[in-house]
Design a protein around this motif. Structure first.
Motif, mmCIF file in Angstrom:
data_model
loop_
_atom_site.group_PDB
_atom_site.id
_atom_site.type_symbol
_atom_site.label_atom_id
_atom_site.label_comp_id
_atom_site.label_asym_id
_atom_site.label_seq_id
_atom_site.Cartn_x
_atom_site.Cartn_y
_atom_site.Cartn_z
ATOM 1 N N GLY A 175 28.964 -34.301 0.362
ATOM 2 C CA GLY A 175 29.452 -35.675 0.503
ATOM 3 C C GLY A 175 29.226 -36.220 1.894
ATOM 4 N N LEU A 176 30.079 -37.160 2.312
ATOM 5 C CA LEU A 176 30.005 -37.732 3.653
ATOM 6 C C LEU A 176 30.833 -36.883 4.621
ATOM 7 C CD1 LEU A 176 30.385 -41.559 2.905
ATOM 8 C CD2 LEU A 176 28.319 -40.152 2.883
ATOM 9 N N ASP A 177 30.417 -36.855 5.875
ATOM 10 C CA ASP A 177 31.082 -36.023 6.881
ATOM 11 C C ASP A 177 32.301 -36.763 7.421
ATOM 12 O OD1 ASP A 177 31.904 -34.471 8.974
ATOM 13 O OD2 ASP A 177 29.944 -34.340 9.952
ATOM 14 N N GLU A 178 33.455 -36.488 6.855
ATOM 15 C CA GLU A 178 34.670 -37.185 7.273
ATOM 16 C C GLU A 178 35.299 -36.593 8.525
ATOM 17 O OE1 GLU A 178 38.194 -35.717 4.522
ATOM 18 O OE2 GLU A 178 36.409 -36.191 3.297
ATOM 19 N N ALA A 179 34.883 -35.390 8.905
ATOM 20 C CA ALA A 179 35.463 -34.746 10.084
ATOM 21 C C ALA A 179 34.832 -35.244 11.378
ATOM 22 C CB ALA A 179 35.308 -33.230 9.975
ATOM 23 N N GLU A 180 33.508 -35.331 11.412
ATOM 24 C CA GLU A 180 32.822 -35.687 12.660
ATOM 25 C C GLU A 180 32.169 -37.063 12.629
ATOM 26 O OE1 GLU A 180 31.430 -31.878 14.994
ATOM 27 O OE2 GLU A 180 30.332 -32.020 13.099
ATOM 28 N N LEU A 181 31.962 -37.624 11.440
ATOM 29 C CA LEU A 181 31.322 -38.941 11.328
ATOM 30 C C LEU A 181 32.182 -39.853 10.448
ATOM 31 C CD1 LEU A 181 27.646 -37.726 10.723
ATOM 32 C CD2 LEU A 181 28.629 -38.525 12.887
ATOM 33 N N LEU A 187 24.605 -34.649 -6.888
ATOM 34 C CA LEU A 187 23.968 -34.439 -5.593
ATOM 35 C C LEU A 187 24.945 -34.690 -4.455
ATOM 36 C CD1 LEU A 187 20.366 -35.981 -5.799
ATOM 37 C CD2 LEU A 187 21.023 -33.583 -5.604
ATOM 38 N N PHE A 188 25.790 -35.700 -4.621
ATOM 39 C CA PHE A 188 26.760 -36.051 -3.581
ATOM 40 C C PHE A 188 27.610 -34.838 -3.209
ATOM 41 C CE2 PHE A 188 30.788 -37.855 -2.070
ATOM 42 C CZ PHE A 188 30.341 -38.797 -1.153
ATOM 43 N N PHE A 189 28.096 -34.149 -4.210
ATOM 44 C CA PHE A 189 28.938 -32.984 -3.939
ATOM 45 C C PHE A 189 28.112 -31.766 -3.520
ATOM 46 C CE2 PHE A 189 31.933 -35.337 -6.784
ATOM 47 C CZ PHE A 189 32.927 -35.514 -5.835
ATOM 48 N N SER A 190 26.875 -31.673 -4.002
ATOM 49 C CA SER A 190 26.060 -30.495 -3.683
ATOM 50 C C SER A 190 25.709 -30.422 -2.201
ATOM 51 C CB SER A 190 24.778 -30.491 -4.519
ATOM 52 O OG SER A 190 23.883 -31.508 -4.088
ATOM 53 N N VAL A 191 25.640 -31.586 -1.513
ATOM 54 C CA VAL A 191 25.332 -31.573 -0.074
ATOM 55 C C VAL A 191 26.578 -31.811 0.771
ATOM 56 C CG1 VAL A 191 22.949 -32.310 -0.449
ATOM 57 C CG2 VAL A 191 24.719 -34.033 -0.015
ATOM 58 N N PHE A 244 35.614 -44.184 6.794
ATOM 59 C CA PHE A 244 34.706 -44.541 5.693
ATOM 60 C C PHE A 244 34.312 -43.310 4.886
ATOM 61 C CE2 PHE A 244 30.450 -45.327 3.962
ATOM 62 C CZ PHE A 244 30.632 -46.548 3.317
ATOM 63 N N SER A 245 34.038 -42.226 5.577
ATOM 64 C CA SER A 245 33.610 -41.007 4.882
ATOM 65 C C SER A 245 34.715 -40.458 3.988
ATOM 66 C CB SER A 245 33.191 -39.947 5.903
ATOM 67 O OG SER A 245 32.084 -40.370 6.646
ATOM 68 N N ALA A 246 35.924 -40.352 4.530
ATOM 69 C CA ALA A 246 37.028 -39.789 3.755
ATOM 70 C C ALA A 246 37.380 -40.668 2.564
ATOM 71 C CB ALA A 246 38.247 -39.604 4.659
ATOM 72 N N ILE A 247 37.357 -41.975 2.761
ATOM 73 C CA ILE A 247 37.691 -42.899 1.675
ATOM 74 C C ILE A 247 36.716 -42.725 0.515
ATOM 75 C CG2 ILE A 247 37.784 -45.334 1.034
ATOM 76 C CD1 ILE A 247 38.799 -45.906 3.879
ATOM 77 N N ASN A 248 35.431 -42.668 0.829
ATOM 78 C CA ASN A 248 34.434 -42.529 -0.234
ATOM 79 C C ASN A 248 34.466 -41.146 -0.857
ATOM 80 O OD1 ASN A 248 32.530 -45.027 -0.523
ATOM 81 N ND2 ASN A 248 32.888 -44.834 1.672
ATOM 82 N N ASN A 249 34.738 -40.134 -0.061
ATOM 83 C CA ASN A 249 34.852 -38.786 -0.634
ATOM 84 C C ASN A 249 36.012 -38.694 -1.615
ATOM 85 O OD1 ASN A 249 32.677 -37.882 0.843
ATOM 86 N ND2 ASN A 249 33.903 -36.906 2.442
ATOM 87 N N GLN A 250 37.133 -39.322 -1.261
ATOM 88 C CA GLN A 250 38.286 -39.311 -2.156
ATOM 89 C C GLN A 250 37.976 -40.070 -3.439
ATOM 90 O OE1 GLN A 250 42.253 -40.018 -0.457
ATOM 91 N NE2 GLN A 250 42.667 -41.459 -2.126
#
Length: 728
Positions: free
Chosen positions: A643-649, A637-641, A529-535
Motif C-alpha cells: 500500500g502507501l507508506d503511512e509511516a515515512e511518507l 497489487l495494492f496490498f502486495s506491495v 493521506f497514506s494512512a487514510i487510503n490504506n484504511q
C-alpha cells in the motif's frame, strides 16, 4: 423586464459555526445568467478565506447550484469573477470564518452569455493556425468560458502567445545545442563510450533506399550522408522505382559506379515503396536492415551508434533512435526525443521511425514489407516485429541519428497530409490487435491512433476512495459530478472523513451516506493521506481501487471506462488521468523523475490545448508515476506491495513511491490523456507554504532520494536523450 447592471451595498457578517455566510439583497433578484464581477472590501484589514458562491435557480428553487470562481485579486480588497449559468432566484456567499464586521460589496454584470460567446469566438479565431484546429480551439474557448469567464479565455490566449514565443526560443536553443555538439565533435571527436563500438567489425547494416523522383539535391544529400558515416561496414541498396526525372537516373549511376558498397536495381514500372523495398531486402547480405528515405539524412555517427547498441543487446530485434526534421532549406528543427520502448505509445503512432534497424533474418521471415500498407509500411513492420518477439527485443538509442525532410505533402510536415497513409496505419493497428487477441477498437483522432479497450465482463467493481475534511463546496461538486456523470456500471464510493467539524458538512455526509453505493467512514487524527487510503482499502470490496481527491470534478461519462479498460490490460499496475486547473491549464500529464526535486510535472501550467513535442501530451503512454489525486490500481497489487507508506511518507511522494514499487515489481504505470478531469489542487489541505509543512516536505524528499537513489538518476519513460539545455 429589468436588466441588472450593477449595485453597491453593505452586509454585516456574523460568525456561525466556524464559517461566514451572507446573502445578496433580495431586491437584486432574479439575477440573469451571465458574467459577474464581485468586489469585496473588508473594514478589518484581513484576507477573506475560501470564498464560495451558491445560488438557487429561478426555475427550480429546491435545487442548489454552485459557481466556479476566478479570483482576480487576493487581498483584503478582493475582486473575483463568476458565471451564473442560469437565472438565480437567490444568491449567497460562503467563506471561512472571519471576524464580525461589515463588508462593502459591489456586484457588476459584465455581459450576457451571447455577448461573451461572440467575444470568445473572435478571440479563438485569432489563435487558429490551421482549419483542423477549429474544433479543438472552439471547445477550449467554450470550456474556459464556463470555468473562468471571458477573462479566463483572454488569459489563455495570452498564454498561447507566450507559448509561441517559447517555441521560437526553444528552436534557437536547439540550433545552439546542435552547433555546440558539432563543435565538440570536431575538436575532440566522438567518444567511443558514447557509441559503444569502434568503426570496423560486425554487424554489417544494409540500408534500404527506394527512390522515386525526389529533388536531385535532396537525393545527393541522402547518399552523401551514408558515405560520410564514420563506420565502413555497410551496404546501400537503392531501387529506382521508375523515376521519370533524367537527373535522378544520372545521379544514381554516378554513385553506383563510384563505390562498390552501393548497388542499384531499376524497375521498369512504378511498383510502390513496399514492393521496391522488398526487392532490396531479398538481396541484402547485412545482418541488419535500416531504412532511409530518398530525401532524408543520417547523422555521421548513426551506423556506429546503432552497431554499438546491437553489440550491447544481442537479444534485440529492433534498434531505434531519436530524430529531428529538416526544413526546405536544410535547417534542423523539431527534435523528437523518445523514451525507452513503450508498447502503449506505439499504439498511438509510429514512435519507432526514424532511425530504425531490424534483424534481416526476421524481416525476411515475416515476408518483408506489405504493399497493402503503403504509406504506413514501416508502422506495419514495427507492429509485426513486436508480435513476433517481445517488448524486450526493442532498444532505444537516445541520440538524434536521423534527419527527416519536411514538406507540405509529407507526413513529416503533417501526419494528416497523406490520408491514405493514416488509414493504412489504422488497418495495421487493427490487425495487430487481432493478432494479440486484444479486445478493443482502434480509431483515428486528430492525427493519432486511439485504442479503446473493451471492459471485462462482468465489469470489475471499482472502489472510489475520497478523503475529505470539511470543504463541503468542493466535496459536493466532486460527488455531484461523479454520481451524475459516470456511466460505468459497477462502483462504490468510500468517503473518508478526516475530522470534519462544520455542521453543514456533517449533515451532508449523514445524508449522502444513505445512497446505496456510497458510504462514509471516519478517520481521526492529523491528516495522513497514506494512512487514510490504506484504511479505506481495507474497507473496500472492489477488485480495483481508485484514489480520488475531493477537489476533482468529473467532466465526461466514460472517464472510468477508459481508466478501467487500460488498468485491466496485462502488466499494467496503475493508471492516471490528465488533470487540468479550472483556468484551462495542465496540472498533471504524468510524473517524471529527477535527482533534485524527486518528481515533477514538466508541463504544469501549459494550456490544455498545448500538444507538446510530437503530440506527446495527447499520447497514452508509459510513465514512471502518476498522481494520487486520481490513481486507479488493482486492490490485490495494492496490498502486495504494502500500500502507501503511512509511516515515512504521510503527505507527499506516497503516490510516486507506490508507483515505483509497482515498477520494481515489473508492472507498468500508464498515463491516459483520454480522461481529462478538473483539479482544484490542494484546496482542502492547502499548499506546503508554512515552515512546518516545508520541513516535512524536505524530510519526505530526503527519504525518497535515499530509497530510490539509482532510480531517480534517469527516467526511461521521459526523454533520456534530451539535454538539460532543452528542458522547458
Amino acid at each position: 423586464m429589468r436588466i441588472f447592471s450593477s449595485a453597491n451595498f453593505k452586509i454585516d457578517c456574523q460568525e456561525s459555526d466556524g464559517k461566514s455566510e451572507f446573502r445578496l439583497p433580495e431586491n437584486l433578484h432574479p439575477l440573469p445568467r451571465g458574467l459577474y464581477r464581485l468586489s469585496i472590501r473588508r473594514e478589518a484589514q484581513e484576507a477573506i478565506p475560501n470564498i464560495e458562491i451558491a445560488y438557487r435557480p429561478e426555475a427550480n428553487r429546491e435545487r442548489i447550484g454552485s459557481v466556479r470562481i476566478n479570483r482576480l485579486e487576493q487581498s483584503p480588497f478582493m475582486k473575483l469573477e463568476f458565471v451564473l449559468p442560469e437565472k438565480a432566484h437567490s444568491t449567497w456567499i460562503e467563506s471561512g470564518q472571519i471576524q464580525e464586521g461589515s463588508l462593502a460589496i459591489k456586484l457588476t454584470r459584465l455581459s450576457s452569455r451571447i455577448e461573451l460567446f461572440r467575444s470568445i469566438s473572435r478571440a479563438s479565431l485569432r489563435r487558429i493556425s490551421s482549419p483542423q484546429d477549429w474544433p479543438r480551439l472552439a471547445r477550449s474557448a467554450w470550456t474556459n468560458f464556463h470555468q473562468s469567464g471571458f477573462s479566463g479565455v483572454y488569459r489563455l490566449a495570452v498564454r498561447s502567445t507566450k507559448l509561441q514565443r517559447q517555441d521560437a526560443d526553444f528552436q534557437k536553443r536547439y540550433l545552439q545545442w546542435v552547433a555546440d555538439e558539432a563543435a565538440a565533435v570536431a575538436e575532440h571527436g566522438q567518444k567511443s563510450d558514447d557509441l559503444g563500438i569502434e568503426k570496423g567489425g560486425k554487424p554489417k547494416i544494409a540500408l534500404i533506399m527506394p527512390v522515386f523522383n525526389p529533388q536531385a539535391e535532396h537525393l545527393r544529400e541522402a547518399i552523401e550522408s551514408v558515405l560520410a558515416q564514420d563506420r565502413n561496414d555497410w551496404q546501400l541498396l537503392i531501387c529506382d522505382d521508375a523515376s521519370t526525372d533524367p537527373d535522378i537516373v544520372q545521379i544514381l549511376d554516378k554513385y553506383v559506379n563510384a563505390d562498390p558498397r552501393i548497388s542499384l536495381i531499376r524497375n521498369k514500372e512504378n511498383l510502390g515503396i513496399s514492393a521496391a523495398s522488398n526487392k532490396l531486402i531479398e538481396s541484402a547480405t547485412g545482418e541488419w536492415l535500416g531504412f532511409l528515405d530518398h530525401d532524408d539524412r543520417l547523422a555521421p555517427q548513426a551506423l556506429r551508434a546503432v552497431a554499438g547498441a546491437i553489440a550491447k543487446h544481442p537479444e534485440a530485434n529492433c534498434i531505434y533512435s531519436d530524430e529531428d526534421k529538416l526544413d526546405e532549406d536544410g535547417q534542423r528543427f523539431e527534435p523528437r526525443f523518445k523514451s525507452s520502448f513503450d508498447r502503449e505509445n506505439l499504439l498511438n503512432f509510429n514512435v519507432i521511425n526514424h532511425f530504425a534497424v531490424y534483424r534481416t533474418k526476421l524481416v525476411k521471415k515475416l515476408g518483408g514489407l506489405r504493399p497493402a500498407f503503403d504509406g504506413a509500411q514501416d508502422y506495419d513492420l514495427a507492429l509485426r516485429v513486436l508480435s513476433a518477439s517481445t517488448d524486450d527485443a526493442f532498444f532505444h538509442v537516445p541520440k538524434i541519428l536521423y534527419h527527416w525532410r519536411k514538406s507540405s505533402a509529407s507526413t513529416a510536415g503533417n501526419p494528416e497530409a497523406k490520408p491514405k497513409a493514416m488509414e493504412a496505419g489504422l488497418k495495421a493497428l487493427h490487425e495487430f490487435l487481432e493478432r494479440e487477441k486484444t479486445s478493443g477498437e482502434a480509431r483515428l483522432i486528430e492525427g493519432r491512433y486511439v485504442v479503446q479497450y473493451e471492459l471485462p465482463q462482468p465489469a470489475p467493481k471499482v472502489s472510489i476512495i475520497i478523503p475529505t475534511r470539511d470543504q463541503l463546496g468542493l466535496l459536493r461538486k466532486c460527488m455531484n459530478s461523479l454520481l451524475d456523470t459516470t456511466r460505468y456500471p459497477n462502483f462504490e464510493v468510500i468517503i473518508m472523513d478526516n475530522d470534519s467539524r462544520r455542521s453543514e458538512t456533517l449533515d451532508w455526509l449523514t445524508e449522502i451516506d444513505q445512497i446505496d453505493n456510497v458510504s462514509v467512514h471516519r478517520y481521526s487524527g492529523d491528516f495522513n493521506f497514506s494512512a487514510i487510503n490504506n484504511q479505506a482499502a481495507q474497507i473496500a470490496d472492489g477488485a480495483l481501487l481508485l484514489l480520488l481527491n475531493n477537489d476533482i470534478e468529473i467532466c465526461s461519462p466514460d472517464w472510468l471506462d477508459e481508466l478501467v479498460g487500460v488498468c485491466t490490460q496485462d502488466g499494467v499496475g496503475a493508471v492516471g488521468a490528465r488533470l487540468s486547473y479550472p483556468d484551462g491549464t495542465i496540472q498533471h500529464a504524468g510524473i517524471t523523475l529527477n535527482q533534485h526535486s524527486v518528481a515533477s510535472h514538466e508541463y504544469k501550467g501549459f494550456p490544455t490545448t498545448y500538444r507538446g513535442q510530437s503530440n506527446w501530451l495527447n499520447m497514452r503512454r508509459r510513465v514512471s508515476a502518476v498522481t494520487g489525486a486520481c490513481l486507479l490500481t488493482s486492490r490485490k497489487l495494492f496490498f502486495s506491495v504494502g500500500g502507501l507508506d503511512e509511516a515515512e511518507l504521510p503527505i507527499a511522494f506516497n503516490d510516486v513511491d507506490y508507483c515505483l514499487k509497482l515498477g520494481k515489481a515489473g508492472f507498468k504505470i500508464i498515463y491516459t490523456p483520454n480522461v481529462d478531469l478538473i483539479h482544484h489542487e490542494s484546496a482542502s489541505r492547502g499548499f506546503d507554504d508554512t515552515p512546518e509543512k516545508s520541513e516535512r516536505l524536505f524530510k519526505e524528499m530526503a527519504i525518497m532520494k535515499n530509497r530510490w537513489e539509482e532510480t531517480l538518476k534517469s527516467d526511461p519513460w521521459d526523454m533520456p536523450g534530451r539535454p538539460d539545455a532543452l528542458h522547458f
